[in-house]
Write a protein that holds these residues in place. Structure first.
Motif, PDB file in Angstrom:
ATOM      1  N   LYS A 135     -16.731 -40.054  37.053  1.00  0.00           N
ATOM      2  CA  LYS A 135     -17.181 -40.376  35.695  1.00  0.00           C
ATOM      3  C   LYS A 135     -17.915 -39.205  35.055  1.00  0.00           C
ATOM      4  CE  LYS A 135     -17.189 -45.374  36.107  1.00  0.00           C
ATOM      5  NZ  LYS A 135     -17.970 -46.615  35.981  1.00  0.00           N
ATOM      6  N   GLU A 171     -22.463 -47.274  37.017  1.00  0.00           N
ATOM      7  CA  GLU A 171     -22.072 -48.483  36.287  1.00  0.00           C
ATOM      8  C   GLU A 171     -22.295 -48.341  34.790  1.00  0.00           C
ATOM      9  OE1 GLU A 171     -24.398 -51.440  38.295  1.00  0.00           O
ATOM     10  OE2 GLU A 171     -22.901 -51.696  39.892  1.00  0.00           O
ATOM     11  N   LYS A 172     -23.251 -47.522  34.369  1.00  0.00           N
ATOM     12  CA  LYS A 172     -23.560 -47.363  32.946  1.00  0.00           C
ATOM     13  C   LYS A 172     -22.576 -46.427  32.221  1.00  0.00           C
ATOM     14  CE  LYS A 172     -28.463 -48.401  32.865  1.00  0.00           C
ATOM     15  NZ  LYS A 172     -28.450 -49.397  31.798  1.00  0.00           N
ATOM     16  N   LYS A 205     -19.228 -45.281  30.978  1.00  0.00           N
ATOM     17  CA  LYS A 205     -17.942 -45.939  30.689  1.00  0.00           C
ATOM     18  C   LYS A 205     -16.788 -44.955  30.808  1.00  0.00           C
ATOM     19  CE  LYS A 205     -20.115 -49.669  29.635  1.00  0.00           C
ATOM     20  NZ  LYS A 205     -20.537 -50.378  30.787  1.00  0.00           N
TER      21      LYS A 205
END
Length: 169
Positions: free
Chosen positions: A105, A162-163, A165
């Motif tokens: 990510k 998780e934050k 995107k």
């Protein structure tokens, strides 16, 4: 048993205990080294990244390559830590998956490569500013107490992963 056999047996036990202690000491040193690799090359650099983004935001992004270079260092640290942890059998599969996903990510953001600097668009700048907020929310920011505890580091890594995107925009 004769005295000679007893002496050899005791000597053998002593040598074996000494060798076991050496193996345990080596394992403890490897454990410490791998943890320190993640703490210095990933956790501390994430904190520094948050501070650099804040600094660039305050200075109208006058030197954006400070941010992209720091992100490159973080990605290198993640790669090195995951690789060494995997080869040494030190890192659990769950932790490896979290860190690999975090690395994936973070690679969405522009980062410097060898001998080339990334060029930032306004959308990239906006994404970095959002990343700064996410870093602070999970507890990876300047003037935030940082623990050198593996579980704490993994909790923050998982929360950050998780934050973020996919895709960013």
């Amino acid at each position: 048993m004769s005295n000679k056999q007893k002496m050899i047996f005791r000597g053998s036990i002593t040598i074996n205990l000494f060798l076991i202690l050496i193996v345990i000491w080596g394992y403890v040193k490897i454990d410490f080294a791998i943890e320190q690799l993640f703490f210095t090359e990933v956790q501390e650099n994430l904190v520094e990244l948050e501070g650099l983004i804040a600094h660039q935001k305050a200075n109208n992004w006058s030197e954006p390559n400070l941010v992209t270079t720091e992100l490159g260092d973080i990605l290198d640290g993640l790669y090195l830590g995951i690789s060494n942890g995997k080869y040494l059998g030190w890192i659990s599969n769950d932790d490896k998956e979290i860190l690999e996903e975090l690395s994936s990510k973070l690679r969405q953001y522009p980062h410097d490569g060898l001998y080339n600097f990334a060029t930032l668009t306004q959308a990239d700048i906006n994404n970095f500013e959002e990343l700064q907020i996410k870093l602070r929310e999970v507890g990876l920011g300047l003037n935030v107490t940082i623990s050198n505890d593996w579980n704490s580091f993994m909790e923050k890594s998982k929360a950050l992963e998780e934050k973020i995107k996919v895709p960013l925009n």
